[in-house]
Design an enzyme around this catalytic site. Structure first.
Site, mmCIF file in Angstrom:
data_model
loop_
_atom_site.group_PDB
_atom_site.id
_atom_site.type_symbol
_atom_site.label_atom_id
_atom_site.label_comp_id
_atom_site.label_asym_id
_atom_site.label_seq_id
_atom_site.Cartn_x
_atom_site.Cartn_y
_atom_site.Cartn_z
ATOM 1 N N GLU A 169 95.537 115.242 69.397
ATOM 2 C CA GLU A 169 94.651 116.403 69.471
ATOM 3 C C GLU A 169 94.500 117.092 68.109
ATOM 4 O O GLU A 169 94.944 118.223 67.907
ATOM 5 C CB GLU A 169 95.153 117.341 70.571
ATOM 6 C CG GLU A 169 95.082 116.632 71.920
ATOM 7 C CD GLU A 169 95.483 117.486 73.102
ATOM 8 O OE1 GLU A 169 95.692 118.687 72.930
ATOM 9 O OE2 GLU A 169 95.576 116.925 74.209
ATOM 10 N N SER A 191 101.928 122.446 68.741
ATOM 11 C CA SER A 191 103.022 122.840 67.870
ATOM 12 C C SER A 191 104.328 122.093 68.150
ATOM 13 O O SER A 191 105.135 121.892 67.263
ATOM 14 C CB SER A 191 103.238 124.339 67.973
ATOM 15 O OG SER A 191 103.441 124.654 69.327
ATOM 16 N N HIS A 411 94.266 118.233 90.746
ATOM 17 C CA HIS A 411 94.916 118.331 89.442
ATOM 18 C C HIS A 411 96.414 118.170 89.606
ATOM 19 O O HIS A 411 97.031 118.848 90.424
ATOM 20 C CB HIS A 411 94.601 119.709 88.819
ATOM 21 C CG HIS A 411 95.089 119.826 87.407
ATOM 22 N ND1 HIS A 411 95.680 120.959 86.911
ATOM 23 C CD2 HIS A 411 95.074 118.947 86.378
ATOM 24 C CE1 HIS A 411 95.998 120.770 85.640
ATOM 25 N NE2 HIS A 411 95.641 119.560 85.292
ATOM 26 N N HIS A 412 96.992 117.248 88.838
ATOM 27 C CA HIS A 412 98.448 117.077 88.791
ATOM 28 C C HIS A 412 98.914 117.315 87.365
ATOM 29 O O HIS A 412 99.015 116.371 86.583
ATOM 30 C CB HIS A 412 98.844 115.654 89.208
ATOM 31 C CG HIS A 412 98.701 115.383 90.672
ATOM 32 N ND1 HIS A 412 98.742 114.119 91.200
ATOM 33 C CD2 HIS A 412 98.522 116.223 91.725
ATOM 34 C CE1 HIS A 412 98.593 114.184 92.519
ATOM 35 N NE2 HIS A 412 98.449 115.454 92.856
ATOM 36 N N GLU A 500 91.754 111.858 78.159
ATOM 37 C CA GLU A 500 91.508 112.843 77.103
ATOM 38 C C GLU A 500 91.926 112.165 75.790
ATOM 39 O O GLU A 500 91.109 111.549 75.133
ATOM 40 C CB GLU A 500 92.299 114.114 77.390
ATOM 41 C CG GLU A 500 91.959 115.243 76.441
ATOM 42 C CD GLU A 500 92.868 116.438 76.645
ATOM 43 O OE1 GLU A 500 92.382 117.550 76.528
ATOM 44 O OE2 GLU A 500 94.078 116.257 76.883
ATOM 45 N N GLU A 506 87.812 121.926 74.861
ATOM 46 C CA GLU A 506 88.611 123.113 75.193
ATOM 47 C C GLU A 506 89.156 123.827 73.960
ATOM 48 O O GLU A 506 89.331 125.042 73.976
ATOM 49 C CB GLU A 506 89.768 122.721 76.117
ATOM 50 C CG GLU A 506 90.782 121.800 75.454
ATOM 51 C CD GLU A 506 91.851 121.266 76.406
ATOM 52 O OE1 GLU A 506 91.603 121.237 77.616
ATOM 53 O OE2 GLU A 506 92.925 120.881 75.921
HETATM 54 C C1 NOJ Z 1 95.465 120.599 78.922
HETATM 55 C C2 NOJ Z 1 94.300 119.896 79.507
HETATM 56 O O1 NOJ Z 1 93.585 119.179 78.544
HETATM 57 C C3 NOJ Z 1 93.406 120.915 80.164
HETATM 58 O O2 NOJ Z 1 92.232 120.312 80.622
HETATM 59 C C4 NOJ Z 1 94.171 121.582 81.268
HETATM 60 O O3 NOJ Z 1 93.377 122.610 81.782
HETATM 61 C C5 NOJ Z 1 95.476 122.170 80.752
HETATM 62 N N1 NOJ Z 1 96.197 121.219 79.981
HETATM 63 C C6 NOJ Z 1 96.364 122.625 81.899
HETATM 64 O O4 NOJ Z 1 96.823 121.511 82.598
#
Ligand code: NOJ
Ligand code: CA
Length: 713
Positions: A169, A191, A411-412, A500, A506
């Protein structure tokens, strides 16, 4: 004289007795394999000039004699591939697999051990892997270091992110190879995740030579082995493989014969477009292992998600107290914080929105207990993946969504506790099936708990792959966040819809964000291994909309956000912004509603890493075409020839472009929508603003359209 000539030839034969050469089908690439002083070496030439200079191959083992030297060549077998296959989801309906191959067998007489190296040479690049047949002398071994090198032929320009065994990332640096300094780039990732060496970079690594050749180093079919990063040796102008060690004993890979490594790949092309059009990585993966694939579908989705990322809105957690025990807490007695987004009413609102606008799915994050304690605390038993918060009625939501034909995405978030996830996964997947969730978004934020394994290490690679295989057994589609970077495994397991494994949209909500060039590099790097859940479609670009004075913003115009649906391939695409923001710009939102995410055909119209990309794709569902053009921080004109269209048909093209005064920073929301008639003879130069883009949807014109007398483009 005759004698002399003969002597000369026999010397040549002795020296070159082990050299094996292989040509690509188009005869432009040449691989030379040799054994030099008993060490296996290879080089790769493009039009007879070295692209990879002679480079060593082999392994240092943790115990016993190394697999690095003392080799003799025992056999060479040549073969060729010329076939095609049909991906379940993808960028093309048919993928051609054409390459020349050779398998070299090496013996190490001092130990009696055998190692093979398989090469496949495509028109656009080389793949090779090490194969270890079953043998008593090498039943089990532990790799300390993979010695594979990639010796570069010049100080190329590289598009690199710092080498980390835990995260991808980062945003990109563009420097000469000699200027790689990963420490400088650290701190822009997570970090808790450090770079492993200041000379380290991640793969896929994209490069351009001073002569204009494009080179990409990556890997394919990462199974039961750590991911390959690279360390650059400036003095030797050479990359060396770097594998994540296990945290306890520094062993990189535990191997049991028969086994093999993933493919190491080097793409070489004269045109940047050919890197994007390549299917080499997929071709090096195993065919689909799922017998019945009818349940695997592309998905466009919305979700309870962005509202937790933008400042001052929702939260994942239900209460604000920390250190809440999962098992013995009476959740109903806790004081809700009043911001918990994953509640029944809000879920219904998103389901209504999805149904109204024709989206396939709705993701809900923060639905299950544990978020009060989720990150940064090394706690294992934070989530059980089956206990909803008291304000989230799973059964009611299940019925509500089913009645409206909307699929739910569960979501997990594991918060890095991967073994905890494995303990709960059967129950968790059964829970999903019971409540009608066909897809899961997994997450691995933070350090891997409990042993500090690395996201890119062999243990975690096996974990991710076990989750995908188990999901396939249960007919569940997967979107993995914070995974190891994908390497084309979606061919074998097409239920792996997206990952990802890069810096997604984000980051724009809560950090310095992604510079405008970011999305012009990702298709040349991260996306070579499979679709990315980048989460485009943000219309409310500036975070000051939510919080006065907040400096964060998406680093594009709205038109570029639309174009990303075409330029960033993924069979899973989110319309990431809030429903109320889309309601304000319904005309622009129409493109997101129309665009498809599974393709019959793809044409890379123009591309240059770090600068611009223009792609046209034909949807599998409708046969309609969609074009996306994006630029970096510089304004430019996208050149689009519509010769990909059927010559016998007239089409309507709806063009969503930057307004003349648009600019990603000063005026990102200024867009225009114009409608034209186009044919295969049409061409256009469309102005892209700084950080801008353009999206076009193209469908056959009806008689009614033709009567409307739209302008010709
Ligand atoms: C990082 C993920 O990329 C994001 O999509 C998610 O909302 C958060 N973690 C919380 O799980
Ligand atoms: Ca640039």
């Amino acid at each position: 004289m005759k004698k002399l000539v003969l002597l000369f030839f026999s010397v040549l034969c002795v020296v070159n007795i082990s050299a094996t050469t292989l040509m690509s089908p188009n005869q432009k690439l040449k691989l030379i394999f040799d054994i030099k002083d008993s060490v296996p070496v290879y080089s790769l030439l493009f039009k007879d000039k070295a692209v990879v200079e002679q480079s060593i191959m082999g392994f240092d083992l943790y115990d016993g004699p190394d697999l690095s030297t003392g080799f003799v060549l025992s056999e060479v077998k040549f073969s060729e591939y010329n076939d095609f296959w049909t991906p379940v989801l993808g960028q093309y309906d048919t993928i051609y697999n054409r390459c020349n191959a050779c398998l070299v067998s090496l013996k190490q007489p001092s130990t009696g051990r055998e190692m093979k190296i398989e090469f496949r040479l495509f028109d656009e690049g080389l793949g090779f892997r090490y194969i270890f047949p079953r043998q008593p002398e090498l039943a089990y071994f532990r790799i300390f270091k993979e010695l594979t090198q990639f010796a570069m032929s010049g100080d190329h320009t590289a598009f690199w992110i710092p080498g980390s065994f835990d995260t991808n990332e980062y945003f990109y640096y563009t420097t000469k190879l000699s200027k790689i300094n990963a420490e400088e780039g650290d701190g822009r990732g997570i970090s808790t995740h450090k770079v492993f060496d200041k000379r380290g970079v991640q793969t896929p690594l994209m490069m351009k030579t001073s002569k204009g050749l494009y080179i990409n180093i990556f890997e394919a079919a990462l199974v039961d082995y750590p991911a390959m990063a690279l360390i650059y040796n400036r003095r030797k102008q050479t990359f060396e493989a770097a594998l994540a060690p296990s945290p306890i004993d520094s062993i990189s890979a535990f191997m049991q014969t028969p086994c093999n490594t993933p493919w190491r790949t080097v793409m070489v092309t004269e045109k940047a477009e050919d890197i994007l059009a390549s299917n080499m990585i997929l071709n090096l993966n195993e065919p689909c292992k799922i017998y019945d694939t009818d349940w695997i579908k592309p998905m466009k989705y919305v979700g309870i998600w962005w509202e937790m990322h933008v400042p001052g809105r929702g939260s994942w957690n239900y209460a604000d107290e920390p250190n809440i025990k999962l098992a013995d807490t009476d959740w109903k007695s806790l004081k809700p914080n009043g911001r918990h987004s994953a509640n029944t009413e809000n879920a219904k609102r998103y389901i209504d929105f999805a149904a109204k606008h024709g989206f396939d799915g709705v993701l809900v994050e923060g639905w299950n207990v544990g978020w009060e304690d989720w990150s940064g605390n090394w706690k294992e038993d934070v989530f059980d993946f089956v206990t909803p918060y008291p304000d989230f009625d799973v059964y009611e939501i299940y019925q509500y969504a089913a009645q409206r034909g909307v699929k739910m995405i569960m979501h997990h978030e594991t918060s890095g506790a991967a073994s905890n996830y494995e303990r709960h996964i059967d129950e968790a997947f059964d829970f999903m099936k019971r409540y009608g969730y066909p897809a899961v978004k997994t997450g691995y934020v933070g350090r891997i708990i409990p042993r500090g394994e690395m996201h890119d290490g062999q243990w975690m690679v096996n974990h991710y792959n076990r989750v995908i295989a188990k999901a396939a057994d249960k007919q569940i589609m997967v979107d993995a966040h914070e995974p190891v970077r994908p390497t084309g495994l979606c061919r074998t397991y097409p239920n792996l819809l997206a990952c990802e494994a890069a810096r997604g949209n984000e980051f724009n909500a809560w950090s310095a964000g992604n510079p405008p060039e970011h999305e012009t590099i990702l298709p040349f790097t991260r996306l070579l291994g499979g679709g990315m859940d980048y989460t485009p479609g943000i219309f409310e670009i500036k975070m000051e909309h939510y919080q006065p004075g907040n400096p964060c913003q998406v680093h594009t115009t709205i038109a570029k956000q639309l174009a990303l649906y075409v330029t960033m391939y993924s069979p899973l695409q989110m319309a990431a912004d809030l429903p109320e923001n889309y309601e304000k710009y319904l005309d622009a939102f129409q493109f997101i509603k129309d665009v498809e995410c599974d393709w019959q055909d793809t044409k890379i119209l123009e591309a240059e890493p770090g600068d611009y990309i223009t792609i046209a794709r034909q949807g599998k569902k409708s046969g309609n075409w969609f074009v996306g053009a994006i630029t970096d921080e510089n304004a430019r004109k996208a050149k689009i020839d519509f010769d990909f269209l059927d010559p016998k048909t007239k089409y309507v093209a709806v063009v969503y472009s930057d307004a003349p005064d648009a600019d990603w920073k000063a005026n990102p929301k200024a867009y225009e929508i114009n409608t034209y008639i186009v044919t295969d003879k049409s061409s256009a130069k469309i102005k892209l603003a700084p950080g801008g883009g353009c999206a076009i949807s193209i469908r056959p014109a009806t008689d009614e359209d033709l009567e409307k007398k739209y302008k010709k483009l």
